[in-house]
Design a protein around this motif. Structure first.
Motif, PDB file in Angstrom:
ATOM      1  N   GLY A   1       0.802  -1.222   0.000  1.00 16.94           N
ATOM      2  CA  GLY A   1       0.000   0.000   0.000  1.00 16.94           C
ATOM      3  C   GLY A   1       0.832   1.268   0.000  1.00 16.94           C
ATOM      4  N   GLY A   2       2.166   1.129   0.090  1.00 19.09           N
ATOM      5  CA  GLY A   2       3.049   2.291   0.119  1.00 19.09           C
ATOM      6  C   GLY A   2       3.141   2.991  -1.229  1.00 19.09           C
ATOM      7  N   ASN A   3       3.767   4.165  -1.215  1.00 15.17           N
ATOM      8  CA  ASN A   3       3.877   4.988  -2.419  1.00 15.17           C
ATOM      9  C   ASN A   3       5.333   5.231  -2.805  1.00 15.17           C
ATOM     10  OD1 ASN A   3       1.060   5.238  -2.541  1.00 15.17           O
ATOM     11  ND2 ASN A   3       1.080   7.035  -1.210  1.00 15.17           N
ATOM     12  N   PHE A   4       5.540   5.570  -4.079  1.00 13.90           N
ATOM     13  CA  PHE A   4       6.878   5.703  -4.663  1.00 13.90           C
ATOM     14  C   PHE A   4       6.870   6.846  -5.673  1.00 13.90           C
ATOM     15  CE2 PHE A   4       9.856   3.825  -8.010  1.00 13.90           C
ATOM     16  CZ  PHE A   4      11.028   4.031  -7.304  1.00 13.90           C
ATOM     17  N   VAL A   5       7.882   7.698  -5.615  1.00 15.20           N
ATOM     18  CA  VAL A   5       8.038   8.770  -6.599  1.00 15.20           C
ATOM     19  C   VAL A   5       9.480   8.761  -7.066  1.00 15.20           C
ATOM     20  CG1 VAL A   5       8.009  11.261  -7.002  1.00 15.20           C
ATOM     21  CG2 VAL A   5       6.289  10.235  -5.527  1.00 15.20           C
ATOM     22  N   ILE A   6       9.660   8.807  -8.369  1.00 17.58           N
ATOM     23  CA  ILE A   6      11.012   8.802  -8.919  1.00 17.58           C
ATOM     24  C   ILE A   6      11.122   9.752 -10.096  1.00 17.58           C
ATOM     25  CG2 ILE A   6      10.532   6.838 -10.405  1.00 17.58           C
ATOM     26  CD1 ILE A   6      13.434   5.987  -9.906  1.00 17.58           C
ATOM     27  N   LYS A   7      12.277  10.416 -10.173  1.00 14.11           N
ATOM     28  CA  LYS A   7      12.572  11.250 -11.336  1.00 14.11           C
ATOM     29  C   LYS A   7      13.203  10.375 -12.409  1.00 14.11           C
ATOM     30  CE  LYS A   7      16.038  14.238 -11.128  1.00 14.11           C
ATOM     31  NZ  LYS A   7      16.693  15.499 -10.762  1.00 14.11           N
ATOM     32  N   SER A   8      12.816  10.612 -13.640  1.00 13.64           N
ATOM     33  CA  SER A   8      13.444   9.931 -14.762  1.00 13.64           C
ATOM     34  C   SER A   8      13.546  10.910 -15.921  1.00 13.64           C
ATOM     35  CB  SER A   8      12.641   8.688 -15.157  1.00 13.64           C
ATOM     36  OG  SER A   8      13.386   7.890 -16.064  1.00 13.64           O
ATOM     37  N   PHE A   9      13.982  10.415 -17.052  1.00 13.72           N
ATOM     38  CA  PHE A   9      14.097  11.239 -18.252  1.00 13.72           C
ATOM     39  C   PHE A   9      13.476  10.483 -19.409  1.00 13.72           C
ATOM     40  CE2 PHE A   9      17.355  12.616 -15.369  1.00 13.72           C
ATOM     41  CZ  PHE A   9      17.254  13.994 -15.431  1.00 13.72           C
ATOM     42  N   GLN A  10      12.672  11.173 -20.196  1.00 10.99           N
ATOM     43  CA  GLN A  10      12.002  10.540 -21.329  1.00 10.99           C
ATOM     44  C   GLN A  10      13.027  10.202 -22.410  1.00 10.99           C
ATOM     45  OE1 GLN A  10       8.161  12.476 -22.358  1.00 10.99           O
ATOM     46  NE2 GLN A  10       8.759  13.905 -20.729  1.00 10.99           N
TER      47      GLN A  10
ATOM     48  N   ILE B   1      10.947  13.868 -16.121  1.00 10.22           N
ATOM     49  CA  ILE B   1       9.560  13.500 -15.830  1.00 10.22           C
ATOM     50  C   ILE B   1       9.552  12.674 -14.542  1.00 10.22           C
ATOM     51  CG2 ILE B   1       9.609  11.377 -17.221  1.00 10.22           C
ATOM     52  CD1 ILE B   1       6.687  12.158 -18.079  1.00 10.22           C
ATOM     53  N   TYR B   2       8.473  12.790 -13.793  1.00 15.54           N
ATOM     54  CA  TYR B   2       8.343  12.018 -12.556  1.00 15.54           C
ATOM     55  C   TYR B   2       7.363  10.873 -12.761  1.00 15.54           C
ATOM     56  CZ  TYR B   2      11.101  15.484 -10.237  1.00 15.54           C
ATOM     57  OH  TYR B   2      12.150  16.291  -9.876  1.00 15.54           O
ATOM     58  N   ILE B   3       7.698   9.735 -12.149  1.00 19.24           N
ATOM     59  CA  ILE B   3       6.790   8.585 -12.144  1.00 19.24           C
ATOM     60  C   ILE B   3       6.275   8.444 -10.715  1.00 19.24           C
ATOM     61  CG2 ILE B   3       6.504   6.128 -12.560  1.00 19.24           C
ATOM     62  CD1 ILE B   3       9.011   6.288 -14.374  1.00 19.24           C
ATOM     63  N   ILE B   4       4.982   8.399 -10.582  1.00 20.56           N
ATOM     64  CA  ILE B   4       4.328   8.260  -9.286  1.00 20.56           C
ATOM     65  C   ILE B   4       3.681   6.889  -9.217  1.00 20.56           C
ATOM     66  CG2 ILE B   4       2.491   9.131  -7.767  1.00 20.56           C
ATOM     67  CD1 ILE B   4       4.057  11.470 -10.252  1.00 20.56           C
ATOM     68  N   GLY B   5       4.139   6.059  -8.286  1.00 15.98           N
ATOM     69  CA  GLY B   5       3.549   4.738  -8.068  1.00 15.98           C
ATOM     70  C   GLY B   5       2.780   4.754  -6.755  1.00 15.98           C
ATOM     71  N   LYS B   6       1.501   4.450  -6.799  1.00 18.38           N
ATOM     72  CA  LYS B   6       0.695   4.442  -5.577  1.00 18.38           C
ATOM     73  C   LYS B   6       0.163   3.028  -5.318  1.00 18.38           C
ATOM     74  CE  LYS B   6      -1.661   8.005  -4.295  1.00 18.38           C
ATOM     75  NZ  LYS B   6      -2.683   9.067  -4.169  1.00 18.38           N
ATOM     76  N   ASN B   7       0.107   2.693  -4.034  1.00 16.92           N
ATOM     77  CA  ASN B   7      -0.451   1.425  -3.572  1.00 16.92           C
ATOM     78  C   ASN B   7       0.418   0.240  -4.007  1.00 16.92           C
ATOM     79  OD1 ASN B   7      -2.139  -0.402  -2.369  1.00 16.92           O
ATOM     80  ND2 ASN B   7      -3.930   0.094  -3.626  1.00 16.92           N
ATOM     81  N   PHE B   8       1.581   0.129  -3.350  1.00 12.09           N
ATOM     82  CA  PHE B   8       2.530  -0.946  -3.607  1.00 12.09           C
ATOM     83  C   PHE B   8       1.881  -2.310  -3.395  1.00 12.09           C
ATOM     84  CE2 PHE B   8       6.203  -3.495  -1.790  1.00 12.09           C
ATOM     85  CZ  PHE B   8       6.802  -3.747  -3.018  1.00 12.09           C
ATOM     86  N   LYS B   9       2.071  -3.204  -4.352  1.00 11.61           N
ATOM     87  CA  LYS B   9       1.448  -4.524  -4.292  1.00 11.61           C
ATOM     88  C   LYS B   9       2.081  -5.426  -3.240  1.00 11.61           C
ATOM     89  CE  LYS B   9       0.128  -4.346  -9.172  1.00 11.61           C
ATOM     90  NZ  LYS B   9       0.317  -4.917 -10.520  1.00 11.61           N
ATOM     91  N   GLY B  10       3.344  -5.188  -2.912  1.00 15.31           N
ATOM     92  CA  GLY B  10       4.016  -5.986  -1.881  1.00 15.31           C
ATOM     93  C   GLY B  10       4.489  -7.325  -2.395  1.00 15.31           C
TER      94      GLY B  10
END
Length: 193
Positions: free
Chosen positions: A142-151, A184-193
């Motif tokens: 259920g945790g969240n993740f944010v990461i910077k990347s480049f297209q 660009i940022y990637i936002i991942g919500k609700n980690f599956k575990g």
């Protein structure tokens, strides 16, 4: 002739408001749009130097905040730091021991840029994959993740990998990002575990 920074309005605003870099506004914008951080979350910031995201994180949660970077991070009140490599399993274990339950992992890190776009993009994607592996080891379900990347060419592959681990995945370009940047940022919500 002044430096590029002296003409950068976001950079100047950050300095006036006491932030260590313009990146602070990127996290504030992401939080306002996606609500990735809750009031009592324990949070790890990967690639945290110089500490501008740590400054913002401290205002968003009453939980524990930990910054990890290869470089030292000047002390910030109420924040722990580890100087080390996020790919080092002992660093991951130390981080978990310090925080217990980890609710959010954020990463605004970028490799040292060479100026060769394709080479830099490959290195940024590799760093993103390492941050995802780290987050997968420490995040609670259920945790969240944010990461910077480049297209670029390899970006969709990283995005697909993140989609394997999170129920909701979005991309977002912040207003504080410099014009012409492929950041660009990637936002991942609700980690599956």
């Amino acid at each position: 002739m002044g430096s590029q920074w002296s003409r950068d309005k976001v950079y100047l605003r950050a300095k006036q408001e006491g932030f260590r870099s313009r990146a602070s506004y990127k996290l504030i914008e992401i939080q306002n749009k996606f609500a990735i951080i809750r009031e009592n979350d324990n949070i790890i910031d990967l690639g945290a130097a110089p500490g501008s995201w740590l400054q913002v994180l401290r205002t968003l949660t009453s939980g524990k905040v930990l910054g990890i970077d290869l470089n030292p991070i000047a002390a910030l009140e109420g924040i722990d730091t580890i100087e080390g490599d996020l790919t080092d399993l002992t660093i991951q274990k130390q981080a978990q021991e310090m925080l217990g339950t980890v609710s959010v992992v954020v990463c605004d890190a970028a490799p040292k840029l060479s100026g060769h776009k394709s080479y830099d993009q490959v290195r940024a994607i590799a760093l993103g994959e390492e941050a995802l592996i780290f987050a997968s080891h420490v995040l609670k379900p259920g945790g969240n993740f944010v990461i910077k990347s480049f297209q670029g060419v390899d970006f969709p592959e990283l995005l697909d990998r993140i989609k394997e681990h999170f129920f909701v995945v979005k991309t977002y370009s912040t207003k504080a990002t410099r014009k012409g940047s492929t950041e660009i940022y990637i936002i991942g919500k609700n980690f599956k575990g």
